[in-house]
Design an enzyme around this catalytic site. Structure first.
Site, PDB file in Angstrom:
ATOM      1  N   PRO A  24      -5.386   8.968  -3.380  1.00  0.00           N
ATOM      2  CG  PRO A  24      -6.947   9.470  -1.718  1.00  0.00           C
ATOM      3  CD  PRO A  24      -5.830   8.533  -2.044  1.00  0.00           C
ATOM      4  CB  CYS A 107      -7.669  17.112   2.668  1.00  0.00           C
ATOM      5  SG  CYS A 107      -7.413  18.547   1.592  1.00  0.00           S
ATOM      6  N   GLY A 220       5.963   9.848   1.395  1.00  0.00           N
ATOM      7  CA  GLY A 220       7.384   9.858   1.086  1.00  0.00           C
ATOM      8  C   GLY A 220       7.957   8.591   0.482  1.00  0.00           C
TER       9      GLY A 220
END
Length: 336
Positions: A24, A107, A220
């Site tokens: 997301p 987040c 990553g």
């Protein structure tokens, strides 16, 4: 009555595979982006942008939940920390047909922290567990959690295990682990995706210590070769920025990671398949750049790629016939 359709009262909807998923991403993984990505891969699990409980309960819920049936398998990511509100939103997600609901505990932005959303919740494992339990009690679709390996001030491995163990006890069986800590003060969300070092070893230890849980690795990862290597340790991999900036990486996911024997779609075929969707959006009063801003990454690594990106990012805003411009861009993909 068919045994494998929802019309059968004994039918249990299959759980989506999390072997490979696209993260997301705010402002990026909207419904237009997801429709495009689905053209490249049939099996990839797609996630919405994070939607806050307040937006669903007090805003335009239909707009936030809207999606095309072609997007499945599809998960809704929620941001919130009030169990009753999350339960209500999970019910809305299930009613709207989503295959999974995911709680954002990763987040790091100031704005969501101030509302007790995101990575700051890693400091409150009991509350996250309460939220997960409320959501699980409300719906039959899977409830999953996406989190970091820690936050500043709470970044020991013991604290990570305490978080996962507490949330596991509430019934969560699937954890997507962004293998970085989040620095909640002094770094922007963008910096939090780059500056804290990647610690795949910590995520791998978590899988070793919780073998019964589904652990998905995020952070990553750029190539399918890396995905295959990580899948020797983890139950799934999640790509974020690479999947957006270089979306054609998804074209071989079904064959390389899911064993599909279907032919790999070409860039030109993907754009041709997207054209009717764009035409319908324009006919409904939408602008073509709402969709084509998500496909600029198709223009990489071939002569004419720069021109392709220019047509759909600069020239598009002055085009009198946007579909003709799209066709012009499509000609640059011929044979690719």
């Amino acid at each position: 009555m068919s045994l494998n359709t929802a019309s059968n009262p004994l039918y249990i909807k299959p759980e989506p595979s999390r072997r490979f998923s696209v993260a997301p991403m705010m402002d990026w993984t909207d419904r237009h982006c997801r429709f495009f990505l689905r053209l490249l891969s049939r099996h990839t699990l797609l996630y919405t942008e994070m939607v806050t409980t307040g937006a669903l309960l007090n805003g335009d819920a239909e707009r936030f939940l809207r999606h095309d049936e072609a997007e499945h398998p599809l998960a809704l990511q929620l941001g919130g920390s009030t169990p009753a509100d999350l339960a209500a939103c999970a019910r809305m997600a299930e009613a709207a047909g989503y295959d999974e609901v995911n709680l954002n505990v990763g987040c790091p932005s100031d704005r969501v922290q101030n509302n007790m959303i995101g990575a700051c919740l890693m400091a409150h494992p009991a509350l996250v567990a309460e939220c997960v339990k409320a959501m699980r009690d409300a719906v039959s679709i899977p409830v999953t959690v996406k989190h970091r390996i820690g936050i500043n001030g709470r970044d020991s491995y013991a604290e990570l295990c305490d978080f996962v163990g507490t949330v596991k006890d509430a019934g969560c069986q699937s954890f997507t682990v962004h293998a970085r800590i989040a620095i909640l003060e002094g770094l922007s969300p963008k910096e939090n995706r780059d500056i804290p070092p990647l610690r795949y070893d910590v995520a791998a230890q978590l899988k070793a210590d919780f073998p019964e849980l589904e652990i998905i690795l995020n952070g990553g990862i750029k190539t399918l070769e890396q995905c295959q290597a990580h899948l020797q340790v983890f139950d799934g991999v999640m790509l974020g920025r690479e999947a957006y900036h270089n979306p054609y990486v998804l074209a071989e996911v079904d064959q390389q990671l899911f064993g599909s024997t279907a032919p790999v779609i070409s860039r030109a075929q993907a754009l041709a398949a997207l054209r009717p969707y764009i035409a319908a959006h324009i006919a409904a009063g939408g602008a073509m750049h709402h969709i084509t801003r998500h496909i600029l990454g198709l223009g990489q690594g071939f002569p004419g790629a720069r021109r392709f990106r220019q047509l759909l990012s600069v020239d598009i805003h002055k085009a009198k016939d946007p579909l003709a411009l799209l066709d012009q861009a499509g000609e640059l993909l011929e044979g690719r």
